[in-house]
Design a protein around this motif. Sequence first.
Motif, PDB file in Angstrom:
ATOM      1  N   ALA A 175      51.109  43.582  37.170  1.00 25.44           N
ATOM      2  CA  ALA A 175      51.943  42.958  36.137  1.00 25.44           C
ATOM      3  C   ALA A 175      51.890  41.433  36.208  1.00 25.44           C
ATOM      4  CB  ALA A 175      53.380  43.441  36.263  1.00 25.44           C
ATOM      5  N   ARG A 176      51.439  40.868  37.314  1.00 27.17           N
ATOM      6  CA  ARG A 176      51.351  39.411  37.451  1.00 27.17           C
ATOM      7  C   ARG A 176      49.950  38.872  37.157  1.00 27.17           C
ATOM      8  NH1 ARG A 176      54.511  41.360  41.241  1.00 27.17           N
ATOM      9  NH2 ARG A 176      53.025  41.286  42.961  1.00 27.17           N
ATOM     10  N   VAL A 177      49.018  39.742  36.794  1.00 30.57           N
ATOM     11  CA  VAL A 177      47.657  39.298  36.466  1.00 30.57           C
ATOM     12  C   VAL A 177      47.691  38.496  35.171  1.00 30.57           C
ATOM     13  CG1 VAL A 177      45.364  40.076  35.766  1.00 30.57           C
ATOM     14  CG2 VAL A 177      46.516  41.175  37.687  1.00 30.57           C
ATOM     15  N   GLU A 178      47.019  37.343  35.176  1.00 31.59           N
ATOM     16  CA  GLU A 178      46.964  36.485  33.992  1.00 31.59           C
ATOM     17  C   GLU A 178      45.544  36.184  33.541  1.00 31.59           C
ATOM     18  OE1 GLU A 178      49.210  32.933  34.591  1.00 31.59           O
ATOM     19  OE2 GLU A 178      50.996  34.016  35.243  1.00 31.59           O
ATOM     20  N   ASN A 179      44.549  36.428  34.407  1.00 25.97           N
ATOM     21  CA  ASN A 179      43.167  36.048  34.090  1.00 25.97           C
ATOM     22  C   ASN A 179      42.205  37.216  34.234  1.00 25.97           C
ATOM     23  OD1 ASN A 179      43.682  33.215  33.724  1.00 25.97           O
ATOM     24  ND2 ASN A 179      43.962  33.127  35.934  1.00 25.97           N
ATOM     25  N   TRP A 180      41.359  37.347  33.244  1.00 29.82           N
ATOM     26  CA  TRP A 180      40.232  38.290  33.230  1.00 29.82           C
ATOM     27  C   TRP A 180      38.999  37.413  33.286  1.00 29.82           C
ATOM     28  CZ3 TRP A 180      39.608  43.664  31.531  1.00 29.82           C
ATOM     29  CH2 TRP A 180      38.302  44.002  31.151  1.00 29.82           C
ATOM     30  N   THR A 181      38.262  37.441  34.393  1.00 31.25           N
ATOM     31  CA  THR A 181      37.096  36.578  34.556  1.00 31.25           C
ATOM     32  C   THR A 181      35.835  37.412  34.624  1.00 31.25           C
ATOM     33  OG1 THR A 181      38.445  35.001  35.772  1.00 31.25           O
ATOM     34  CG2 THR A 181      36.064  34.746  35.950  1.00 31.25           C
ATOM     35  N   GLN A 182      34.899  37.130  33.721  1.00 30.23           N
ATOM     36  CA  GLN A 182      33.616  37.823  33.682  1.00 30.23           C
ATOM     37  C   GLN A 182      32.663  37.095  34.623  1.00 30.23           C
ATOM     38  OE1 GLN A 182      33.186  40.508  31.452  1.00 30.23           O
ATOM     39  NE2 GLN A 182      31.261  40.924  32.476  1.00 30.23           N
ATOM     40  N   ASN A 183      32.201  37.761  35.658  1.00 27.70           N
ATOM     41  CA  ASN A 183      31.305  37.162  36.645  1.00 27.70           C
ATOM     42  C   ASN A 183      29.856  37.286  36.216  1.00 27.70           C
ATOM     43  OD1 ASN A 183      33.521  36.594  38.400  1.00 27.70           O
ATOM     44  ND2 ASN A 183      33.527  38.757  38.953  1.00 27.70           N
ATOM     45  N   ASP A 184      28.983  36.492  36.838  1.00 26.46           N
ATOM     46  CA  ASP A 184      27.565  36.491  36.480  1.00 26.46           C
ATOM     47  C   ASP A 184      26.884  37.836  36.739  1.00 26.46           C
ATOM     48  OD1 ASP A 184      27.660  33.866  35.620  1.00 26.46           O
ATOM     49  OD2 ASP A 184      27.176  33.062  37.601  1.00 26.46           O
ATOM     50  N   ASP A 185      27.366  38.575  37.718  1.00 28.37           N
ATOM     51  CA  ASP A 185      26.744  39.865  38.036  1.00 28.37           C
ATOM     52  C   ASP A 185      27.243  41.000  37.140  1.00 28.37           C
ATOM     53  OD1 ASP A 185      29.296  40.179  39.012  1.00 28.37           O
ATOM     54  OD2 ASP A 185      28.700  40.768  41.035  1.00 28.37           O
ATOM     55  N   GLY A 186      28.096  40.696  36.164  1.00 28.53           N
ATOM     56  CA  GLY A 186      28.611  41.699  35.242  1.00 28.53           C
ATOM     57  C   GLY A 186      29.947  42.280  35.653  1.00 28.53           C
ATOM     58  N   SER A 187      30.396  41.967  36.857  1.00 22.54           N
ATOM     59  CA  SER A 187      31.701  42.463  37.293  1.00 22.54           C
ATOM     60  C   SER A 187      32.810  41.624  36.670  1.00 22.54           C
ATOM     61  CB  SER A 187      31.810  42.428  38.820  1.00 22.54           C
ATOM     62  OG  SER A 187      31.769  41.102  39.290  1.00 22.54           O
ATOM     63  N   VAL A 188      34.023  42.148  36.715  1.00 30.07           N
ATOM     64  CA  VAL A 188      35.189  41.480  36.160  1.00 30.07           C
ATOM     65  C   VAL A 188      36.212  41.320  37.274  1.00 30.07           C
ATOM     66  CG1 VAL A 188      37.114  41.726  34.546  1.00 30.07           C
ATOM     67  CG2 VAL A 188      34.819  42.375  33.849  1.00 30.07           C
ATOM     68  N   THR A 189      36.794  40.132  37.366  1.00 33.68           N
ATOM     69  CA  THR A 189      37.821  39.866  38.360  1.00 33.68           C
ATOM     70  C   THR A 189      39.158  39.680  37.652  1.00 33.68           C
ATOM     71  OG1 THR A 189      36.215  38.756  39.764  1.00 33.68           O
ATOM     72  CG2 THR A 189      38.513  38.325  40.226  1.00 33.68           C
ATOM     73  N   THR A 209      38.842  43.894  41.384  1.00 37.38           N
ATOM     74  CA  THR A 209      37.499  43.597  40.894  1.00 37.38           C
ATOM     75  C   THR A 209      36.968  44.869  40.250  1.00 37.38           C
ATOM     76  OG1 THR A 209      37.108  41.983  42.634  1.00 37.38           O
ATOM     77  CG2 THR A 209      35.174  42.836  41.501  1.00 37.38           C
ATOM     78  N   LEU A 210      36.476  44.746  39.027  1.00 38.21           N
ATOM     79  CA  LEU A 210      36.016  45.889  38.242  1.00 38.21           C
ATOM     80  C   LEU A 210      34.521  45.788  37.974  1.00 38.21           C
ATOM     81  CD1 LEU A 210      38.804  45.547  35.550  1.00 38.21           C
ATOM     82  CD2 LEU A 210      38.858  47.089  37.494  1.00 38.21           C
ATOM     83  N   VAL A 211      33.871  46.928  37.853  1.00 38.95           N
ATOM     84  CA  VAL A 211      32.475  46.972  37.426  1.00 38.95           C
ATOM     85  C   VAL A 211      32.380  47.838  36.183  1.00 38.95           C
ATOM     86  CG1 VAL A 211      31.436  46.542  39.679  1.00 38.95           C
ATOM     87  CG2 VAL A 211      31.970  48.874  39.021  1.00 38.95           C
ATOM     88  N   ARG A 212      31.419  47.504  35.327  1.00 44.89           N
ATOM     89  CA  ARG A 212      31.234  48.231  34.072  1.00 44.89           C
ATOM     90  C   ARG A 212      30.735  49.632  34.355  1.00 44.89           C
ATOM     91  NH1 ARG A 212      30.891  45.756  28.807  1.00 44.89           N
ATOM     92  NH2 ARG A 212      31.256  47.470  27.420  1.00 44.89           N
ATOM     93  N   SER A 213      31.313  50.589  33.699  1.00 45.50           N
ATOM     94  CA  SER A 213      30.908  51.985  33.838  1.00 45.50           C
ATOM     95  C   SER A 213      30.260  52.399  32.523  1.00 45.50           C
ATOM     96  CB  SER A 213      32.140  52.828  34.153  1.00 45.50           C
ATOM     97  OG  SER A 213      31.797  54.156  34.385  1.00 45.50           O
ATOM     98  N   LYS A 214      30.348  53.656  32.175  1.00 48.60           N
ATOM     99  CA  LYS A 214      29.775  54.132  30.920  1.00 48.60           C
ATOM    100  C   LYS A 214      30.605  53.660  29.736  1.00 48.60           C
ATOM    101  CE  LYS A 214      27.768  58.289  32.846  1.00 48.60           C
ATOM    102  NZ  LYS A 214      27.741  59.746  32.810  1.00 48.60           N
ATOM    103  N   ASN A 215      29.918  53.375  28.651  1.00 46.97           N
ATOM    104  CA  ASN A 215      30.530  53.005  27.374  1.00 46.97           C
ATOM    105  C   ASN A 215      31.492  51.834  27.515  1.00 46.97           C
ATOM    106  OD1 ASN A 215      29.085  55.084  26.157  1.00 46.97           O
ATOM    107  ND2 ASN A 215      30.670  56.570  26.627  1.00 46.97           N
ATOM    108  N   PHE A 216      32.741  52.008  27.179  1.00 45.12           N
ATOM    109  CA  PHE A 216      33.706  50.919  27.183  1.00 45.12           C
ATOM    110  C   PHE A 216      34.702  51.057  28.324  1.00 45.12           C
ATOM    111  CE2 PHE A 216      32.327  51.357  22.760  1.00 45.12           C
ATOM    112  CZ  PHE A 216      31.831  50.082  22.557  1.00 45.12           C
ATOM    113  N   SER A 217      34.240  51.443  29.491  1.00 51.10           N
ATOM    114  CA  SER A 217      35.152  51.629  30.609  1.00 51.10           C
ATOM    115  C   SER A 217      34.713  50.802  31.816  1.00 51.10           C
ATOM    116  CB  SER A 217      35.249  53.108  30.984  1.00 51.10           C
ATOM    117  OG  SER A 217      33.999  53.576  31.438  1.00 51.10           O
TER     118      SER A 217
END
Length: 155
Positions: A105-119, A130-138
């Motif tokens: 609930a305190r997250v304020e930033n979605w940062t797209q990293n160069d390797d395709g991951s999201v912080t 830290t998130l990584v792209r999966s199938k389709n839009f997930s």
Amino acid sequence: MKAYALVLTTSLCFAGLTAGALALWRADGRAVDLERADPIIAGTIPLRPQIMSASNMHASPPAVFSISNFDSKTVCLVERGATLTSRSRGFFAPPDCDSVWPGLARVENWTQNDDGSVTLSNGNGALVLTLVRSKNFSYEVADPSGVDIALLMLP
């Protein structure tokens, strides 16, 4: 057949006269200079097209995601918002999202990293997920490892 020729000749003559009158009116200086005109008063739209940079062409729009923690069987809706920097976007999660993952609930930033991951980070820059792209839009969580959390973009 003579009537067609008369109508065609008359139309061409009036079109030529109109084009000539517009050219003289424009050269006369009485025409509105669209480059310097106030767009509100003149009712104009700027004639220069927006130049698309490489970063703008691949920018993703604001979106709503369902975030699910399969271990605790909890779900909430979060929003990825407007662009903050070239790689960073706003992020909003309601207070009930802390049941999905502590600190979400305190997250304020979605940062797209160069390797395709999201912080996902809070206002102080502390890493939450830290998130990584999966199938389709997930997306799936990569850090911390061993956590079964997924984000799914909603239509």
